[in-house]
Write a protein that holds these residues in place. Structure first.
Motif, mmCIF file in Angstrom:
data_model
loop_
_atom_site.group_PDB
_atom_site.id
_atom_site.type_symbol
_atom_site.label_atom_id
_atom_site.label_comp_id
_atom_site.label_asym_id
_atom_site.label_seq_id
_atom_site.Cartn_x
_atom_site.Cartn_y
_atom_site.Cartn_z
ATOM 1 N N ASP A 38 30.185 8.347 31.709
ATOM 2 C CA ASP A 38 31.533 8.639 31.241
ATOM 3 C C ASP A 38 32.306 7.335 31.146
ATOM 4 O OD1 ASP A 38 32.925 9.881 34.401
ATOM 5 O OD2 ASP A 38 32.051 7.977 33.860
ATOM 6 N N GLY A 39 33.361 7.364 30.374
ATOM 7 C CA GLY A 39 34.149 6.149 30.185
ATOM 8 C C GLY A 39 35.604 6.480 29.984
ATOM 9 N N SER A 40 36.266 5.723 29.141
ATOM 10 C CA SER A 40 37.710 5.891 29.002
ATOM 11 C C SER A 40 38.115 6.508 27.675
ATOM 12 C CB SER A 40 38.391 4.528 29.130
ATOM 13 O OG SER A 40 37.886 3.624 28.163
ATOM 14 N N SER A 41 37.223 6.546 26.696
ATOM 15 C CA SER A 41 37.654 7.011 25.374
ATOM 16 C C SER A 41 37.471 8.507 25.188
ATOM 17 C CB SER A 41 36.894 6.261 24.271
ATOM 18 O OG SER A 41 35.502 6.534 24.345
ATOM 19 N N LEU A 42 36.345 9.038 25.618
ATOM 20 C CA LEU A 42 36.099 10.464 25.418
ATOM 21 C C LEU A 42 36.685 11.282 26.568
ATOM 22 C CD1 LEU A 42 34.625 12.573 23.592
ATOM 23 C CD2 LEU A 42 32.744 12.415 25.206
ATOM 24 N N VAL A 77 30.864 20.309 36.584
ATOM 25 C CA VAL A 77 29.403 20.221 36.611
ATOM 26 C C VAL A 77 28.878 19.881 38.001
ATOM 27 C CG1 VAL A 77 29.195 19.603 34.189
ATOM 28 C CG2 VAL A 77 29.421 17.797 35.897
ATOM 29 N N GLU A 78 29.786 19.779 38.968
ATOM 30 C CA GLU A 78 29.413 19.510 40.355
ATOM 31 C C GLU A 78 28.666 18.179 40.460
ATOM 32 O OE1 GLU A 78 27.339 23.142 41.271
ATOM 33 O OE2 GLU A 78 29.199 24.164 41.819
ATOM 34 N N GLU A 126 30.293 24.403 30.977
ATOM 35 C CA GLU A 126 30.698 23.423 31.975
ATOM 36 C C GLU A 126 31.436 22.276 31.289
ATOM 37 O OE1 GLU A 126 30.198 24.053 35.052
ATOM 38 O OE2 GLU A 126 28.359 25.213 35.289
ATOM 39 N N ILE A 127 32.191 21.544 32.081
ATOM 40 C CA ILE A 127 32.866 20.343 31.590
ATOM 41 C C ILE A 127 32.522 19.188 32.512
ATOM 42 C CG2 ILE A 127 35.077 19.211 31.165
ATOM 43 C CD1 ILE A 127 36.247 21.949 30.533
ATOM 44 N N ALA A 128 31.941 18.128 31.936
ATOM 45 C CA ALA A 128 31.716 16.897 32.682
ATOM 46 C C ALA A 128 32.860 15.950 32.337
ATOM 47 C CB ALA A 128 30.376 16.275 32.309
ATOM 48 N N SER A 129 33.628 15.542 33.317
ATOM 49 C CA SER A 129 34.820 14.744 33.073
ATOM 50 C C SER A 129 34.993 13.702 34.171
ATOM 51 C CB SER A 129 36.056 15.644 33.024
ATOM 52 O OG SER A 129 37.240 14.879 32.944
ATOM 53 N N TYR A 130 35.600 12.569 33.802
ATOM 54 C CA TYR A 130 35.932 11.578 34.824
ATOM 55 C C TYR A 130 37.194 11.991 35.580
ATOM 56 C CZ TYR A 130 39.590 9.675 31.767
ATOM 57 O OH TYR A 130 40.717 9.519 30.987
ATOM 58 N N LEU A 131 37.877 13.025 35.099
ATOM 59 C CA LEU A 131 39.045 13.552 35.799
ATOM 60 C C LEU A 131 38.587 14.633 36.775
ATOM 61 C CD1 LEU A 131 41.481 13.885 32.762
ATOM 62 C CD2 LEU A 131 41.450 12.091 34.516
ATOM 63 N N PRO A 132 38.788 14.448 38.061
ATOM 64 C CA PRO A 132 38.235 15.377 39.045
ATOM 65 C C PRO A 132 38.743 16.799 38.914
ATOM 66 C CG PRO A 132 39.798 13.859 40.081
ATOM 67 C CD PRO A 132 39.551 13.347 38.704
ATOM 68 N N ASP A 133 39.966 16.985 38.437
ATOM 69 C CA ASP A 133 40.498 18.341 38.331
ATOM 70 C C ASP A 133 39.978 19.078 37.103
ATOM 71 O OD1 ASP A 133 41.837 16.656 36.629
ATOM 72 O OD2 ASP A 133 43.764 17.660 36.836
#
Length: 351
Positions: A205-209, A198-199, A187-194
């Motif tokens: 989450d933040g801006s650097s990683l 991880v549902e 899975e990928i947990a990301s602040y980018l919705p696309d």
């Protein structure tokens, strides 16, 4: 007593120290990634505190700073990430008496008293200075087990040794072997919705990683297990550290589930350890599914509170029935007749 605006300020301080002075360690309190920061971080013990209910740095950017730090191959010191439960941003500062301006109303009743939060910081800073100066390590670097409370407060800990041997990461192409009802998916947990897969699971989450790679492991029944190809020579290591979190969005985890670890060497010899369900890494985080509007304007669901990753630590000195110089794999199984689901980030062996 005040607090830092971020890990980047430590970099600036390290550059401007007078001749003859050296940085012994760094503590980042409720840090924000408010500007681009450079790698490498000073190679000194680091402690990062993220208040669980931060209404200022609401994305808990310290988690990203920690991830960037431990990914830096030039960093060989110890680091720890402390999620301080029921704490907010403002109460680290004695000049502030009100909760954070952007605090969610539902969390106000859960906040710890301001003095308790400051007492935690004072106690931790005192011990951090002693430990960094006398041992060259962060406070919890050699702690076993990793407790779920410290200085009178509830905490969730991630601990990293820069000299640790990495045995498995969620980015690895090595496949996990599942038996019974067990299943594993990357899975990928990301602040980018696309990019987020991880549902409803909600990591800081933040801006650097920008993203976390995870392995979601799900099973039910005591006949199910998953085998992880965590191989290597770990004879000089004291601990096996597993960075993980229960998926608190899964109702079957709410009662706490025991976990059994089975280590196997190259000759097929095994050593087993049962992890108590009260261990911090196995705690269900209080919260509920909530509906919000996504970036695309459509409704989406996410968990109401963050579920930080936690280090589950196993003392290797208690495993004398296998050859630790030839570790072949690690098996995980649910210790009850119910079910379990977890997110796995990495497995490492620390000296």
């Amino acid at each position: 007593m005040g607090h830092s605006r971020g890990g980047m300020d430590v970099l600036e301080c390290a550059k401007s120290l007078p001749d003859g002075m050296q940085l012994a360690g760094a503590v980042c309190v409720a840090p924000a990634t408010y500007k681009e920061w450079e790698i490498p971080f000073p190679n000194v013990p680091v402690g990062i505190i993220i208040p669980q209910m931060d209404g200022d740095v609401i994305s808990l950017d310290g988690s990203d700073i920690y991830e960037d730090l431990i990914a830096d191959t030039q960093y060989t010191s110890t680091a720890e990430l402390i999620c301080l439960k029921n704490a907010n941003h403002a109460y680290f500062n004695t000049q502030l008496t009100q909760p954070d301006l952007n605090h969610e109303e539902a969390n106000l009743a859960k906040l710890m008293p301001a003095q308790q939060q400051r007492d935690f910081l004072a106690g931790y800073l005192t011990d951090f200075v002693k430990s960094a100066v006398t041992t060259g390590q962060s406070v919890f670097a050699s702690a076993s087990p990793l407790e779920s409370s410290a200085y009178g407060c509830d905490v969730l800990l991630r601990v990293h040794s820069g000299t640790a041997k990495m045995l498995y990461t969620a980015e690895s192409d090595d496949l996990l072997t599942c038996a019974g009802s067990a299943a594993a998916t990357r899975e990928i947990a990301s602040y980018l919705p696309d990019q987020n897969t991880v549902e409803t699971f909600k990591l800081p989450d933040g801006s650097s990683l920008g993203r976390y790679d995870l392995q979601r492991i799900v099973w039910s029944g005591t006949d199910s297990h998953v085998t992880i190809p965590a191989a290597g020579d770990i004879t000089v290591c004291r601990f096996l550290d597993i960075d993980m979190a229960l998926d608190s969005t899964d109702s079957q985890n709410s009662g706490g589930q025991p976990l059994t670890l089975l280590l196997t060497d190259a000759d097929g010899k095994t050593a087993q350890s049962a992890i108590d369900p009260s261990a911090a890494a196995l705690l269900w985080q209080e919260g509920a599914l909530t509906e919000k509007t996504g970036w695309d304007g459509n409704p989406t669901q996410e968990y109401s509170t963050f579920t930080p990753l936690v280090t589950m630590r196993l003392d290797l000195s208690k495993l004398d029935s296998i050859d630790l110089s030839r570790l072949a794999n690690l098996q995980m199984s649910c210790g009850s007749s119910g079910g379990d689901s977890m997110m796995l980030r990495s497995i490492s062996a620390a000296a």
